[in-house]
Design a protein around this motif. Structure first.
Motif, PDB file in Angstrom:
ATOM      1  N   LYS A   1      51.208  70.297  95.827  1.00 21.02           N
ATOM      2  CA  LYS A   1      51.493  70.298  97.454  1.00 21.02           C
ATOM      3  C   LYS A   1      49.829  69.372  97.313  1.00 21.02           C
ATOM      4  O   LYS A   1      48.845  69.989  96.725  1.00 21.02           O
TER       5      LYS A   1
ATOM      6  N   ASP B   1      32.907  81.963  95.971  1.00 19.22           N
ATOM      7  CA  ASP B   1      33.039  81.649  97.900  1.00 19.22           C
ATOM      8  C   ASP B   1      31.638  82.094  98.471  1.00 19.22           C
ATOM      9  O   ASP B   1      30.958  82.825  97.829  1.00 19.22           O
TER      10      ASP B   1
ATOM     11  N   ASP C   1      48.501  78.139 100.693  1.00 16.61           N
ATOM     12  CA  ASP C   1      46.689  78.700  99.780  1.00 16.61           C
ATOM     13  C   ASP C   1      45.956  77.502  98.736  1.00 16.61           C
ATOM     14  O   ASP C   1      46.554  77.008  98.919  1.00 16.61           O
ATOM     15  N   TYR C   2      45.157  78.238  99.192  1.00 22.26           N
ATOM     16  CA  TYR C   2      43.702  77.334  99.627  1.00 22.26           C
ATOM     17  C   TYR C   2      42.704  78.642  98.147  1.00 22.26           C
ATOM     18  O   TYR C   2      43.219  79.235  97.926  1.00 22.26           O
ATOM     19  N   VAL C   3      42.361  76.712  97.173  1.00 20.86           N
ATOM     20  CA  VAL C   3      40.996  77.690  96.843  1.00 20.86           C
ATOM     21  C   VAL C   3      40.142  77.044  97.681  1.00 20.86           C
ATOM     22  O   VAL C   3      39.478  75.332  98.056  1.00 20.86           O
ATOM     23  N   ASP C   4      39.034  77.681  97.715  1.00 23.24           N
ATOM     24  CA  ASP C   4      37.421  77.151  97.437  1.00 23.24           C
ATOM     25  C   ASP C   4      36.614  77.688  96.969  1.00 23.24           C
ATOM     26  O   ASP C   4      36.376  79.078  96.371  1.00 23.24           O
TER      27      ASP C   4
ATOM     28  N   ALA D   1      37.537  72.697  99.276  1.00 20.80           N
ATOM     29  CA  ALA D   1      38.230  73.047  98.848  1.00 20.80           C
ATOM     30  C   ALA D   1      39.571  72.913  98.685  1.00 20.80           C
ATOM     31  O   ALA D   1      39.714  71.476  99.379  1.00 20.80           O
TER      32      ALA D   1
ATOM     33  N   SER E   1      43.786  73.140  98.371  1.00 20.11           N
ATOM     34  CA  SER E   1      45.401  72.826  98.078  1.00 20.11           C
ATOM     35  C   SER E   1      46.028  73.418  96.616  1.00 20.11           C
ATOM     36  O   SER E   1      45.729  72.514  95.765  1.00 20.11           O
ATOM     37  N   ARG E   2      46.665  74.898  96.939  1.00 16.45           N
ATOM     38  CA  ARG E   2      47.207  75.021  95.237  1.00 16.45           C
ATOM     39  C   ARG E   2      48.248  74.522  95.322  1.00 16.45           C
ATOM     40  O   ARG E   2      49.127  74.367  95.777  1.00 16.45           O
TER      41      ARG E   2
END
Length: 83
Positions: free
Chosen positions: A80, A48, A1-4, A74, A76-77
């Motif tokens: 990680k 986004d 899962d990630y934020v972009d 982006a 990663s959440r």
């Protein structure tokens, strides 16, 4: 899962008669005006890809003079990390 996110700067025609309408659109998208000239605004937006595209689509009828986009970035959440 990630934020972009993506950032865009849009220089748009802003004649006196349409400035209030432009400011409403800018407010709805939670963007900001970073430059004001007698006949144009420069608007900065982050979000986004869909948000950026929707903003551009709404500004297009006013007359876009110039666009600069970063493209998507982006991360990663969580805990990680990429090393």
């Amino acid at each position: 899962d990630y934020v972009d996110r993506e950032m865009v700067l849009v220089k748009v025609n802003a004649e006196a008669k349409v400035r209030s309408e432009l400011m409403q659109i800018i407010g709805i998208f939670r963007t900001k005006i970073i430059d004001v000239a007698p006949r144009s605004f420069i608007v900065e937006a982050t979000g986004d890809n869909d948000k950026v595209n929707a903003l551009i689509d709404l500004l297009r009828p006013f007359g876009i003079k110039e666009i600069a986009r970063t493209g998507c970035v982006a991360m990663s959440r969580g805990n990680k990390s990429k090393k």
